[in-house]
Scaffold this active site. Structure first.
Site, PDB file in Angstrom:
ATOM      1  N   SER A  72      -6.287   4.825  -9.545  1.00 45.62           N
ATOM      2  CA  SER A  72      -5.113   4.534 -10.372  1.00 45.62           C
ATOM      3  C   SER A  72      -5.250   5.148 -11.761  1.00 45.62           C
ATOM      4  O   SER A  72      -6.349   5.389 -12.258  1.00 45.62           O
ATOM      5  CB  SER A  72      -4.931   3.021 -10.518  1.00 45.62           C
TER       6      SER A  72
HETATM    7  N1  SAH Z   1      -8.057  -0.020  -7.052  1.00 51.10           N
HETATM    8  C1  SAH Z   1      -8.217   1.347  -6.589  1.00 51.10           C
HETATM    9  C2  SAH Z   1      -6.864   1.970  -6.281  1.00 51.10           C
HETATM   10  C3  SAH Z   1      -6.910   2.659  -4.977  1.00 51.10           C
HETATM   11  S1  SAH Z   1      -5.377   3.160  -4.280  1.00 51.10           S
HETATM   12  C4  SAH Z   1      -9.036   2.160  -7.578  1.00 51.10           C
HETATM   13  O1  SAH Z   1      -9.371   1.665  -8.639  1.00 51.10           O
HETATM   14  O2  SAH Z   1      -9.412   3.298  -7.255  1.00 51.10           O
HETATM   15  C5  SAH Z   1      -5.056   1.855  -3.169  1.00 51.10           C
HETATM   16  C6  SAH Z   1      -6.097   1.533  -2.128  1.00 51.10           C
HETATM   17  O3  SAH Z   1      -5.601   0.463  -1.337  1.00 51.10           O
HETATM   18  C7  SAH Z   1      -6.422   2.666  -1.163  1.00 51.10           C
HETATM   19  O4  SAH Z   1      -7.792   2.893  -1.144  1.00 51.10           O
HETATM   20  C8  SAH Z   1      -5.937   2.143   0.180  1.00 51.10           C
HETATM   21  O5  SAH Z   1      -6.721   2.563   1.290  1.00 51.10           O
HETATM   22  C9  SAH Z   1      -6.045   0.648  -0.020  1.00 51.10           C
HETATM   23  N2  SAH Z   1      -5.221  -0.162   0.861  1.00 51.10           N
HETATM   24  C10 SAH Z   1      -3.947   0.096   1.298  1.00 51.10           C
HETATM   25  N3  SAH Z   1      -3.539  -0.889   2.116  1.00 51.10           N
HETATM   26  C11 SAH Z   1      -4.568  -1.790   2.199  1.00 51.10           C
HETATM   27  C12 SAH Z   1      -4.762  -3.014   2.903  1.00 51.10           C
HETATM   28  N4  SAH Z   1      -3.825  -3.534   3.683  1.00 51.10           N
HETATM   29  N5  SAH Z   1      -5.954  -3.645   2.744  1.00 51.10           N
HETATM   30  C13 SAH Z   1      -6.921  -3.146   1.959  1.00 51.10           C
HETATM   31  N6  SAH Z   1      -6.804  -1.999   1.277  1.00 51.10           N
HETATM   32  C14 SAH Z   1      -5.636  -1.318   1.393  1.00 51.10           C
END
Ligand code: SAH
Length: 225
Positions: A72
């Site tokens: 993010s």
């Molecule tokens: N907090 C992260 C943001 C990553 S983007 C950071 O600091 O880098 C969002 C993430 O959510 C992705 O890695 C994606 O695989 C995950 N995601 C999407 N749907 C999900 C679900 N149902 N359960 C767990 N993770 C999920």
């Protein structure tokens, strides 16, 4: 030798000075909480992305982390973190959905929270766990579909969902302690609204819509890869 001199004088793209500039930019863009700014200033974001992108680590932008996912944007990380802090009160027991790179979880851990984080893509979680270990960050993580939360470890003082969904996942609200705060991007399209939900002492909910944000979607199931 020259490289080393440049680096130690703080010109290197991974230096504290570059991180401080990011903190300054976030402050100008309305992030006020000193604890949040301090945490952003202390976590080395370049260690949460691929080396080839490291020179862009302290730009205020989302960056690819593989599997179509992104780390993010720092402003979003700061804002969501600010929203789960009530002034000076740092929530203790916290759940993050969407570990991704591990950066947001590391920022929460830097604030002294007991972080629990869930990721559906196996390989992303394995990489994030290596980063946590290498940096001495202690938290709990599991490979699962975040829609189900982590009931055994709840209730949580704060829950942060870092992927966008059409609606707030009801089951997650159940895992929020009275007095707790949930922050999530809500909206099915390319952009969502950041929504903050406070569970009041009597169990009723105070719901507030905040800024527009852009997240990858919250998807069902797990990916074993
Ligand atoms: N907090 C992260 C943001 C990553 S983007 C950071 O600091 O880098 C969002 C993430 O959510 C992705 O890695 C994606 O695989 C995950 N995601 C999407 N749907 C999900 C679900 N149902 N359960 C767990 N993770 C999920």
């Amino acid at each position: 030798m020259i490289g080393r001199t440049l680096h130690s004088s703080g010109v290197g793209f991974t230096s504290q000075r570059v991180r401080d500039r990011l903190v300054e930019r976030l402050r100008e863009q309305g992030i006020r909480n000193p604890y949040v700014l301090q945490a952003i200033g202390s976590v080395p974001r370049h260690l949460f992305i691929d080396e080839v992108l490291a020179s862009r680590a302290y730009e205020d932008s989302a960056l690819p982390i593989g599997f179509g996912q992104t780390i993010s944007q720092p402003w979003v990380v700061a804002r969501m973190t600010e929203l789960i802090l009530e002034g000076d009160t740092v929530p203790k027991h916290v759940l993050e959905i969407g570990t991704g790179s591990g950066y947001q979880a590391a920022v929460l851990a830097a604030l002294g929270m007991q972080v629990h984080t869930v990721e559906r893509i196996g390989e992303l979680l394995r990489t994030a766990r290596k980063r946590f270990r290498a940096q001495g960050i202690t938290l709990r993580s599991k490979h699962d579909d975040g829609h189900i939360g982590w009931a055994e470890e709840g209730p949580f003082d704060a829950i942060m969902v870092t992927a966008g969904a059409q609606a707030i996942v009801e089951g997650l609200i159940d895992q929020l302690a009275p007095g707790g705060t949930l922050v999530a991007p809500v909206g099915g399209g390319a952009t969502q609204a950041l929504v903050r939900i406070r569970k009041l002492a009597d169990g009723s909910l105070d719901i507030k819509e905040m800024e527009p944000v852009m997240f990858v979607p919250l998807l069902p199931g797990v990916v074993d890869q």
